[in-house]
Design a protein around this motif. Structure first.
Motif, PDB file in Angstrom:
ATOM      1  N   ILE A  10       0.858  -1.176   0.000  1.00 25.98           N
ATOM      2  CA  ILE A  10       0.000   0.000   0.000  1.00 25.98           C
ATOM      3  C   ILE A  10       0.900   1.233   0.000  1.00 25.98           C
ATOM      4  N   ILE A  11       0.711   2.092  -0.978  1.00 26.26           N
ATOM      5  CA  ILE A  11       1.539   3.294  -1.108  1.00 26.26           C
ATOM      6  C   ILE A  11       0.910   4.428  -0.289  1.00 26.26           C
ATOM      7  N   ASP A  12       1.696   4.918   0.654  1.00 25.00           N
ATOM      8  CA  ASP A  12       1.256   6.045   1.474  1.00 25.00           C
ATOM      9  C   ASP A  12       2.437   6.992   1.662  1.00 25.00           C
ATOM     10  N   ASP A  13       2.341   7.877   2.607  1.00 24.20           N
ATOM     11  CA  ASP A  13       3.394   8.876   2.808  1.00 24.20           C
ATOM     12  C   ASP A  13       4.270   8.580   4.026  1.00 24.20           C
ATOM     13  N   THR A  14       4.233   7.363   4.534  1.00 23.41           N
ATOM     14  CA  THR A  14       4.989   7.050   5.746  1.00 23.41           C
ATOM     15  C   THR A  14       6.453   6.762   5.426  1.00 23.41           C
ATOM     16  N   PRO A  15       7.348   7.104   6.364  1.00 22.94           N
ATOM     17  CA  PRO A  15       8.773   6.858   6.128  1.00 22.94           C
ATOM     18  C   PRO A  15       9.119   5.369   6.058  1.00 22.94           C
ATOM     19  N   GLU A  16       8.320   4.516   6.660  1.00 19.80           N
ATOM     20  CA  GLU A  16       8.612   3.085   6.672  1.00 19.80           C
ATOM     21  C   GLU A  16       8.231   2.377   5.368  1.00 19.80           C
ATOM     22  N   LEU A  17       7.569   3.066   4.475  1.00 16.46           N
ATOM     23  CA  LEU A  17       7.155   2.458   3.206  1.00 16.46           C
ATOM     24  C   LEU A  17       8.335   1.851   2.450  1.00 16.46           C
ATOM     25  N   GLY A  18       9.489   2.492   2.500  1.00 13.79           N
ATOM     26  CA  GLY A  18      10.663   1.985   1.791  1.00 13.79           C
ATOM     27  C   GLY A  18      11.045   0.580   2.202  1.00 13.79           C
ATOM     28  N   SER A  19      10.872   0.244   3.476  1.00 16.63           N
ATOM     29  CA  SER A  19      11.193  -1.109   3.953  1.00 16.63           C
ATOM     30  C   SER A  19      10.230  -2.139   3.367  1.00 16.63           C
ATOM     31  N   ALA A  20       8.950  -1.794   3.314  1.00 17.45           N
ATOM     32  CA  ALA A  20       7.963  -2.706   2.736  1.00 17.45           C
ATOM     33  C   ALA A  20       8.227  -2.910   1.249  1.00 17.45           C
ATOM     34  N   VAL A 110       2.234  -6.759   2.233  1.00 11.27           N
ATOM     35  CA  VAL A 110       3.478  -6.390   2.900  1.00 11.27           C
ATOM     36  C   VAL A 110       3.353  -4.975   3.453  1.00 11.27           C
ATOM     37  N   LEU A 111       3.528  -4.862   4.767  1.00  8.30           N
ATOM     38  CA  LEU A 111       3.498  -3.585   5.465  1.00  8.30           C
ATOM     39  C   LEU A 111       4.799  -3.427   6.245  1.00  8.30           C
ATOM     40  N   ALA A 112       5.078  -2.229   6.701  1.00  9.58           N
ATOM     41  CA  ALA A 112       6.240  -1.992   7.555  1.00  9.58           C
ATOM     42  C   ALA A 112       5.790  -1.197   8.774  1.00  9.58           C
ATOM     43  N   ALA A 113       6.311  -1.583   9.935  1.00  7.37           N
ATOM     44  CA  ALA A 113       5.946  -0.923  11.185  1.00  7.37           C
ATOM     45  C   ALA A 113       6.709   0.387  11.347  1.00  7.37           C
ATOM     46  N   ALA A 114       6.047   1.351  11.944  1.00  5.49           N
ATOM     47  CA  ALA A 114       6.679   2.637  12.247  1.00  5.49           C
ATOM     48  C   ALA A 114       7.556   2.495  13.484  1.00  5.49           C
ATOM     49  N   GLU A 115       8.495   3.415  13.628  1.00  2.00           N
ATOM     50  CA  GLU A 115       9.318   3.432  14.828  1.00  2.00           C
ATOM     51  C   GLU A 115       8.480   3.899  16.007  1.00  2.00           C
ATOM     52  N   ILE A 141       7.174  -5.778   8.293  1.00  2.00           N
ATOM     53  CA  ILE A 141       8.614  -5.577   8.418  1.00  2.00           C
ATOM     54  C   ILE A 141       8.837  -4.700   9.649  1.00  2.00           C
ATOM     55  N   PRO A 142       9.665  -5.156  10.596  1.00  2.00           N
ATOM     56  CA  PRO A 142       9.872  -4.378  11.816  1.00  2.00           C
ATOM     57  C   PRO A 142      10.605  -3.065  11.552  1.00  2.00           C
ATOM     58  N   SER A 143      10.362  -2.086  12.395  1.00  2.00           N
ATOM     59  CA  SER A 143      11.067  -0.806  12.248  1.00  2.00           C
ATOM     60  C   SER A 143      12.531  -0.995  12.627  1.00  2.00           C
ATOM     61  N   GLY A 144      13.373  -0.183  12.035  1.00  2.00           N
ATOM     62  CA  GLY A 144      14.780  -0.214  12.382  1.00  2.00           C
ATOM     63  C   GLY A 144      15.587  -1.336  11.752  1.00  2.00           C
ATOM     64  N   ILE A 145      14.957  -2.169  10.959  1.00  2.00           N
ATOM     65  CA  ILE A 145      15.675  -3.272  10.319  1.00  2.00           C
ATOM     66  C   ILE A 145      16.536  -2.718   9.180  1.00  2.00           C
ATOM     67  N   THR A 146      17.715  -3.268   9.015  1.00  2.00           N
ATOM     68  CA  THR A 146      18.623  -2.772   7.974  1.00  2.00           C
ATOM     69  C   THR A 146      18.253  -3.346   6.612  1.00  2.00           C
ATOM     70  N   ASN A 147      18.708  -2.685   5.565  1.00  2.00           N
ATOM     71  CA  ASN A 147      18.484  -3.196   4.209  1.00  2.00           C
ATOM     72  C   ASN A 147      19.117  -4.566   4.028  1.00  2.00           C
ATOM     73  N   ASP A 148      20.299  -4.783   4.611  1.00  2.00           N
ATOM     74  CA  ASP A 148      20.943  -6.096   4.519  1.00  2.00           C
ATOM     75  C   ASP A 148      20.086  -7.178   5.162  1.00  2.00           C
ATOM     76  N   SER A 149      19.474  -6.858   6.294  1.00  2.00           N
ATOM     77  CA  SER A 149      18.597  -7.831   6.961  1.00  2.00           C
ATOM     78  C   SER A 149      17.338  -8.093   6.140  1.00  2.00           C
ATOM     79  N   ILE A 150      16.790  -7.040   5.556  1.00  2.00           N
ATOM     80  CA  ILE A 150      15.621  -7.209   4.683  1.00  2.00           C
ATOM     81  C   ILE A 150      15.972  -8.121   3.513  1.00  2.00           C
TER      82      ILE A 150
END
Length: 158
Positions: A10-20, A110-115, A141-150
């Motif tokens: 889901i495309i929104d304006d949240t900073p965590e979208l990049g992780s999802a 696929v969603l990503a959690a906010a910090e 996807i948990p917040s704070g996870i690194t790109n390498d972990s993703i």
């Protein structure tokens, strides 16, 4: 005949979208699946001035198209895949549930959690209140996870 599995973001304006986006793009690449990017514009209230309402709806649609184009390019940069892009208008939760019922090839949302202590409105709604009515699993996807972990999580076959 086996259907190609798709991952919905889901495309929104949240900073965590990049992780999802990153997880969905990498996972789709590793499973030879597809990605669907869904942007939902809110209903506009009926107004006395129809022409003003039409302008507002068009502006909202133009903004949604720009967001989808941006994130579709990021998906392509990550995975080489071309994302399917969809714009719906209405109440977010209702649009998502209706869309999932329309497309039986979508296998994961696929969603990503906010910090912080609150996971964000979409995660709260779709992994919480509305999770029982969704026809597919929700990946958060948990917040704070690194790109390498993703990347590592998205590439695992086990």
């Amino acid at each position: 005949m086996k259907h190609r599995s798709k991952f919905l973001v889901i495309i929104d304006d949240t900073p965590e979208l990049g992780s999802a986006i990153r997880f969905a793009a990498k996972r789709a690449f590793n499973t030879k699946g597809g990605i669907v990017l869904l942007n939902i514009t809110q209903y506009s209230d009926p107004q006395q001035w129809q022409s003003v309402e039409e302008i507002m709806i068009q502006e909202s649609r133009d903004e949604a198209e720009q967001k989808l184009q941006k994130w579709s390019q990021i998906v392509h940069d990550i995975s080489g895949a071309t994302a399917e892009v969809i714009i719906k208008e209405g109440v977010t939760s209702e649009c998502i549930i209706e869309f999932l019922q329309e497309d039986d090839q979508i296998r994961f949302l696929v969603l990503a959690a906010a910090e912080g202590e609150e996971p964000g409105p979409l995660v709260s709604l779709l992994a919480g209140k509305k999770s029982g009515v969704l026809p597919i699993p929700v990946v958060v996807i948990p917040s704070g996870i690194t790109n390498d972990s993703i990347d590592d999580l998205a590439s695992r076959a086990d």
